[in-house]
Design an enzyme around this catalytic site. Structure first.
Site, PDB file in Angstrom:
ATOM      1  CG  HIS A 156     152.834   8.990   1.732  1.00 52.52           C
ATOM      2  ND1 HIS A 156     153.819   8.158   2.157  1.00 52.52           N
ATOM      3  CD2 HIS A 156     151.810   8.839   2.621  1.00 52.52           C
ATOM      4  CE1 HIS A 156     153.421   7.521   3.241  1.00 52.52           C
ATOM      5  NE2 HIS A 156     152.210   7.907   3.559  1.00 52.52           N
TER       6      HIS A 156
HETATM    7  C1  UD1 Z   1     146.708   7.880   3.348  1.00 47.65           C
HETATM    8  C2  UD1 Z   1     146.695   7.838   4.872  1.00 47.65           C
HETATM    9  C3  UD1 Z   1     148.122   7.785   5.402  1.00 47.65           C
HETATM   10  C4  UD1 Z   1     148.876   6.627   4.770  1.00 47.65           C
HETATM   11  C5  UD1 Z   1     148.776   6.713   3.258  1.00 47.65           C
HETATM   12  C6  UD1 Z   1     149.423   5.488   2.661  1.00 47.65           C
HETATM   13  C7  UD1 Z   1     144.883   9.042   6.008  1.00 47.65           C
HETATM   14  C8  UD1 Z   1     144.554  10.257   6.792  1.00 47.65           C
HETATM   15  N1  UD1 Z   1     146.090   9.037   5.430  1.00 47.65           N
HETATM   16  O1  UD1 Z   1     147.327   9.077   2.954  1.00 47.65           O
HETATM   17  O2  UD1 Z   1     148.095   7.598   6.805  1.00 47.65           O
HETATM   18  O3  UD1 Z   1     150.222   6.718   5.177  1.00 47.65           O
HETATM   19  O4  UD1 Z   1     147.406   6.755   2.866  1.00 47.65           O
HETATM   20  O5  UD1 Z   1     149.801   5.682   1.346  1.00 47.65           O
HETATM   21  O6  UD1 Z   1     144.086   8.148   5.934  1.00 47.65           O
HETATM   22  N2  UD1 Z   1     145.108   9.453  -4.702  1.00 47.65           N
HETATM   23  C9  UD1 Z   1     145.079   9.093  -6.025  1.00 47.65           C
HETATM   24  N3  UD1 Z   1     145.057   7.749  -6.299  1.00 47.65           N
HETATM   25  C10 UD1 Z   1     145.051   6.795  -5.342  1.00 47.65           C
HETATM   26  C11 UD1 Z   1     145.092   7.199  -3.995  1.00 47.65           C
HETATM   27  C12 UD1 Z   1     145.109   8.533  -3.692  1.00 47.65           C
HETATM   28  O7  UD1 Z   1     145.074   9.925  -6.921  1.00 47.65           O
HETATM   29  O8  UD1 Z   1     144.992   5.601  -5.674  1.00 47.65           O
HETATM   30  C13 UD1 Z   1     145.057  10.898  -4.365  1.00 47.65           C
HETATM   31  C14 UD1 Z   1     143.666  11.243  -3.801  1.00 47.65           C
HETATM   32  O9  UD1 Z   1     142.818  11.634  -4.819  1.00 47.65           O
HETATM   33  C15 UD1 Z   1     143.972  12.356  -2.838  1.00 47.65           C
HETATM   34  C16 UD1 Z   1     145.448  12.145  -2.444  1.00 47.65           C
HETATM   35  O10 UD1 Z   1     145.981  11.180  -3.333  1.00 47.65           O
HETATM   36  O11 UD1 Z   1     143.838  13.581  -3.478  1.00 47.65           O
HETATM   37  C17 UD1 Z   1     145.615  11.701  -1.022  1.00 47.65           C
HETATM   38  O12 UD1 Z   1     144.943  10.446  -0.780  1.00 47.65           O
HETATM   39  P1  UD1 Z   1     144.396  10.096   0.687  1.00 47.65           P
HETATM   40  O13 UD1 Z   1     143.936   8.716   0.716  1.00 47.65           O
HETATM   41  O14 UD1 Z   1     143.471  11.152   1.149  1.00 47.65           O
HETATM   42  O15 UD1 Z   1     145.663  10.274   1.622  1.00 47.65           O
HETATM   43  P2  UD1 Z   1     147.129   9.675   1.503  1.00 47.65           P
HETATM   44  O16 UD1 Z   1     148.075  10.801   1.406  1.00 47.65           O
HETATM   45  O17 UD1 Z   1     147.157   8.628   0.466  1.00 47.65           O
HETATM   46  N1  UDP Z   2     154.954   0.496  -1.261  1.00 43.15           N
HETATM   47  C1  UDP Z   2     154.707  -0.136  -2.473  1.00 43.15           C
HETATM   48  N2  UDP Z   2     154.888   0.581  -3.631  1.00 43.15           N
HETATM   49  C2  UDP Z   2     155.309   1.878  -3.635  1.00 43.15           C
HETATM   50  C3  UDP Z   2     155.557   2.505  -2.388  1.00 43.15           C
HETATM   51  C4  UDP Z   2     155.351   1.789  -1.218  1.00 43.15           C
HETATM   52  O1  UDP Z   2     154.349  -1.312  -2.510  1.00 43.15           O
HETATM   53  O2  UDP Z   2     155.440   2.453  -4.721  1.00 43.15           O
HETATM   54  C5  UDP Z   2     154.735  -0.272  -0.027  1.00 43.15           C
HETATM   55  C6  UDP Z   2     155.894  -0.258   0.936  1.00 43.15           C
HETATM   56  O3  UDP Z   2     156.843  -1.240   0.581  1.00 43.15           O
HETATM   57  C7  UDP Z   2     155.201  -0.559   2.245  1.00 43.15           C
HETATM   58  C8  UDP Z   2     153.877   0.160   2.096  1.00 43.15           C
HETATM   59  O4  UDP Z   2     153.686   0.354   0.693  1.00 43.15           O
HETATM   60  O5  UDP Z   2     154.943  -1.950   2.376  1.00 43.15           O
HETATM   61  C9  UDP Z   2     153.927   1.470   2.794  1.00 43.15           C
HETATM   62  O6  UDP Z   2     152.846   2.232   2.443  1.00 43.15           O
HETATM   63  P1  UDP Z   2     152.858   3.812   2.474  1.00 43.15           P
HETATM   64  O7  UDP Z   2     154.234   4.319   2.497  1.00 43.15           O
HETATM   65  O8  UDP Z   2     151.952   4.238   1.390  1.00 43.15           O
HETATM   66  O9  UDP Z   2     152.091   4.119   3.833  1.00 43.15           O
HETATM   67  P2  UDP Z   2     152.557   4.190   5.379  1.00 43.15           P
HETATM   68  O10 UDP Z   2     153.262   2.936   5.727  1.00 43.15           O
HETATM   69  O11 UDP Z   2     153.393   5.405   5.535  1.00 43.15           O
HETATM   70  O12 UDP Z   2     151.270   4.363   6.097  1.00 43.15           O
END
Ligand code: UD1
Ligand code: UDP
Length: 359
Positions: A209
């Protein structure tokens, strides 16, 4: 009167980190209010964690998501300021390194409300990562920095933090607390292994991601190419982040296996315990692989969790197809004792709650 604390969460890993700290805050008698910025909003990216992990319902959900970095952080800053002025907390707690983290810390600091940063001091030294900016700025304006590792403390010292009036505490890692606390519940409640017919199969648990991978067509294609090749001999279990799902569809990248929807924490813990190894760009998952004695190949060019690499539990493979395949072969022939303490004794949340009460 008991201390009033506001906790800011918004993204999936923050729910997991806040779950155990929130429980300990209640035990020490702190009055905690949770504010959800709304950054993650699908049921399987947000609400499922509140239900399963019994996290108190947020007092506010600001519903700010799906925006560019500046717009998202800016709107959160504006809305959080309004809530902080109304609620007047004694302290604000922020977690990790997302846009919600920075917005929470900045809104509080501008109102002279002390900030506690959990998971402070981590650095990738890659300023192209949005998370690196978020963590550096958050650390600088926080009053208490809870560091998960020795390396995190050293990073802060190198940046001159000893000469600014901030309390630096090595707390250990709250994700270790969560893994230990919820492991038994996961065994009881998760049916994921049966649901996906995995009990007699060797499978690789993967997640993708990170922006540096999803927004770079070459990197994403190389990672998927490697997973496609590995899918000839392994089952690939890829709970796909919505961000990556959208981009794979837009770019018409072909997968030779079927990804699954994101799963809840209990399913993830079960998937971790039964997998052969992990391939991920997630920060949290790199550590969880270690907690459950699994090797991890990290599809990034660096990691904040350097102790995993130094001790041979994690290999940085970049986003290079050949390297991912090569390292997969190597780890298949390696055995290792994972029984060393890198992230504390599972009591980080307790220590954090006590320090916050004392502050
Ligand atoms: C964010 C964090 C990242 C973290 C990740 C965990 C920032 C800059 N990034 O990245 O550090 O590792 O979360 O997962 O804060 N979306 C959906 N449904 C959801 C959530 C997101 O469709 O429930 C879509 C949003 O519409 C957006 C994209 O996913 O288009 C990215 O979401 P965003 O929260 O901006 O960044 P992440 O890649 O999730
Ligand atoms: N995780 C989860 N379901 C998923 C993928 C990840 O519960 O489908 C959990 C994972 O076990 C960990 C956390 O989400 O505890 C990590 O989050 P993510 O990878 O989204 O973000 P990051 O740690 O890179 O910021």
């Amino acid at each position: 009167m008991s201390k009033k604390i506001i906790t800011i969460v918004g993204a999936r890993p923050q729910f997991i980190k806040a779950a155990t700290v929130s429980r300990e805050l209640q035990k020490v008698g702190v009055n905690e209010q949770i504010i959800h910025t709304g950054q993650h909003f699908d049921d399987n990216m947000s609400d499922i964690f509140f239900r399963q992990m019994e996290i108190p319902k947020p007092a506010y959900n600001l519903d700010i998501n799906s925006l560019s970095h500046g717009a998202m952080t800016g709107r959160m800053l504006e809305q959080l300021e309004i809530v902080f002025q109304k609620e007047n907390p004694d302290m604000v707690i922020v977690y990790g390194d997302t846009n919600s983290t920075l917005a929470g810390a900045l809104a509080a600091q501008k109102l002279h409300i002390p900030v506690a940063h959990v998971e402070a001091g981590l650095r990738s030294y890659n300023m192209n990562m949005p998370e690196e900016t978020n963590r550096i700025l958050t650390d600088r304006i926080s009053s208490i920095l809870f560091c998960p590792t020795d390396k995190a403390v050293q990073n802060l010292e190198q940046e001159g933090f000893k000469s600014i009036p901030t309390k630096i505490i090595k707390s250990g890692d709250v994700m270790q607390d969560a893994a230990l606390f919820y492991k038994e519940k996961a065994k009881l409640f998760s049916t994921v292994i049966n649901d996906f017919n995995l009990s007699n199969r060797s499978y690789i648990l993967c997640t993708i991601h990170r922006q540096e991978n999803t927004d770079d067509n070459n990197r994403l294609s190389q990672i998927i190419m490697a997973l496609n090749e590995l899918s000839k001999n392994y089952t690939i279990v890829l709970p796909l982040h919505p961000r990556t799902r959208k981009i794979i569809a837009e770019q018409k990248i072909k997968l030779d296996f079927s990804p699954i929807e994101p799963v809840g924490y209990f399913d993830m813990i079960e998937l971790l315990q039964h997998c052969s190894f992990v391939v991920t760009d997630s920060g949290g998952l790199q550590k969880e692989a270690f907690f459950f004695g699994k090797f991890c190949l990290t599809t990034r060019d660096e990691t904040e969790w350097v102790e995993l690499v130094e001790n041979g539990f994690n290999v940085i493979v970049g986003a290079i197809h050949n390297r991912i395949i090569e390292e997969t072969h190597k780890i298949q022939n390696t055995t290792k004792n994972f029984n060393i303490n890198l992230y504390g004794n599972g009591k980080a949340s307790r220590l954090i709650a006590e320090e916050i009460l004392k502050f």
